[in-house]
Design an enzyme around this catalytic site. Structure first.
Site, PDB file in Angstrom:
ATOM      1  N   ASP A  51       0.579   3.340  -1.209  1.00  8.82           N
ATOM      2  CA  ASP A  51       1.398   3.924  -0.138  1.00  8.82           C
ATOM      3  C   ASP A  51       1.403   5.448  -0.245  1.00  8.82           C
ATOM      4  O   ASP A  51       2.003   6.127   0.586  1.00  8.82           O
ATOM      5  CB  ASP A  51       2.821   3.336  -0.125  1.00  8.82           C
ATOM      6  N   SER A  52       0.671   5.974  -1.249  1.00  2.06           N
ATOM      7  CA  SER A  52       0.404   7.419  -1.276  1.00  2.06           C
ATOM      8  C   SER A  52      -0.298   7.834   0.005  1.00  2.06           C
ATOM      9  O   SER A  52      -0.363   9.030   0.317  1.00  2.06           O
ATOM     10  CB  SER A  52      -0.456   7.783  -2.492  1.00  2.06           C
ATOM     11  N   ASP A  90      -0.351  -1.826  -1.845  1.00  4.90           N
ATOM     12  CA  ASP A  90       1.073  -1.553  -2.067  1.00  4.90           C
ATOM     13  C   ASP A  90       1.965  -2.198  -1.017  1.00  4.90           C
ATOM     14  O   ASP A  90       1.629  -2.198   0.175  1.00  4.90           O
ATOM     15  CB  ASP A  90       1.317  -0.036  -1.966  1.00  4.90           C
ATOM     16  N   LYS A 119       1.188  -4.766  -4.980  1.00  4.33           N
ATOM     17  CA  LYS A 119       1.929  -3.971  -5.960  1.00  4.33           C
ATOM     18  C   LYS A 119       3.284  -3.616  -5.373  1.00  4.33           C
ATOM     19  O   LYS A 119       3.361  -3.273  -4.191  1.00  4.33           O
ATOM     20  CB  LYS A 119       1.143  -2.701  -6.309  1.00  4.33           C
ATOM     21  N   GLU A 121       7.244  -1.615  -6.193  1.00  4.98           N
ATOM     22  CA  GLU A 121       8.049  -0.716  -7.031  1.00  4.98           C
ATOM     23  C   GLU A 121       9.493  -1.185  -7.069  1.00  4.98           C
ATOM     24  O   GLU A 121      10.393  -0.455  -6.659  1.00  4.98           O
ATOM     25  CB  GLU A 121       8.020   0.707  -6.454  1.00  4.98           C
ATOM     26  N   GLU A 188       4.010   4.697 -14.373  1.00 10.66           N
ATOM     27  CA  GLU A 188       3.763   6.066 -13.891  1.00 10.66           C
ATOM     28  C   GLU A 188       4.673   7.055 -14.620  1.00 10.66           C
ATOM     29  O   GLU A 188       5.886   6.812 -14.751  1.00 10.66           O
ATOM     30  CB  GLU A 188       4.015   6.130 -12.371  1.00 10.66           C
TER      31      GLU A 188
END
Ligand code: KIV
Length: 270
Positions: A51-52, A90, A119, A121, A188
């Site tokens: 999602d960067s 993501d 993925k 978070e 991270e």
């Protein structure tokens, strides 16, 4: 010439074997078919549609505005170009706020976005989501340490696991994540010493970004490798265009340095 044509595509089993055998896993982000082809051909084990993309493709200040539709679109076009690399996509901010919504959106990423793993978070109160997805055989990578989607809540981008207390909390979280059925962990901005402990204690592969050399694999954002990200780069970033005269060579050089344990060097670690 396509270097990956005769190589068997990477699977989760292969990634687990790489951990066991101590072979480093080289991962890079990609967001479109052309770069995905270059990264795949260079031999990246994992391609992440991160999602960067909110920052490097859409020009936003954080990853928070990214929508599930954006992730599906970019995942599908990246998948179309991969022959070798394993594809992780993501789950964006708020796409997993209940286990049911997480299941619906993870299914979309796999069915419409052709992701092989998702993925997320999640924070400690969202560990039940991992269990729910895992029970439906959805391969999961849990992103811990610095979680950019929570940047406003956690008060900015900072290094995690520096004190003994933080290190033991991170280890407890990683153990829970593994027990609940996750298949991989991404850490991270974690101090190298804490990352090393996690890597020794956890059986599933651990991929690091700003987490030092003693983890199973490394990941960097493609545009950081190519030196075209705007603003101040974090300490762990290395611009591979400085010593290479083509994009292809820069990406191959990053992969080679991960495999040879030359990246990250001490100056990239916390
Ligand atoms: O979104 C992303 O690209 C990521 C990497 C920084 C690991 O999560």
């Amino acid at each position: 010439m396509n270097d990956t044509l005769n190589k068997k595509p990477i699977t989760l089993t292969k990634l687990n074997n790489m951990k066991t055998q101590g072979e480093k896993i080289a991962c890079i982000t990609a967001y479109d078919a052309s770069f995905a082809r270059v990264v795949d051909n260079a031999g990246a084990d994992i391609v992440l549609v991160g999602d960067s993309l909110g920052m490097v493709i859409q020009g936003k200040k954080t990853t928070i505005p990214v929508k599930i539709e954006d992730m599906i679109y970019h995942s599908r076009i990246v998948a179309s170009a991969l022959q070798y690399s394993f594809l992780i996509t993501d789950m964006p901010f708020m796409s997993f706020y209940t286990p049911e919504i997480a299941l619906e959106n993870a299914s979309k990423l796999m069915q419409d976005g052709d992701a092989q793993m998702i993925k997320l978070e999640g924070n400690k109160s969202q560990l039940n989501i991992i269990e729910k997805l895992s029970q439906s055989d959805i391969p999961i990578c849990a992103h811990i340490g610095l979680r950019p989607q929570s940047v406003h809540k956690i008060g900015g981008y900072k290094v995690h696991g520096k004190s003994d207390e933080e290190a033991s909390l991170l280890l407890k979280e990683a153990i829970m994540i593994e027990e609940l059925g996750a298949d991989m962990i991404l850490i991270e901005c974690v101090s190298s010493s804490t990352a090393k402990i996690l890597n020794q204690e956890i059986k599933i592969p651990i991929i690091g970004i700003g987490a030092g050399p003693d983890v199973d694999g490394q990941i960097l954002v493609l545009y950081d490798i190519l030196g075209i990200t705007s603003g101040v780069s974090p300490k762990f970033v290395k611009n591979y265009m400085k010593d290479n005269n083509s994009i292809d060579q820069a990406i191959k050089s990053y992969i080679k340095e991960v495999k040879n344990k030359e990246y990250p060097a001490p100056e990239h670690c916390f």
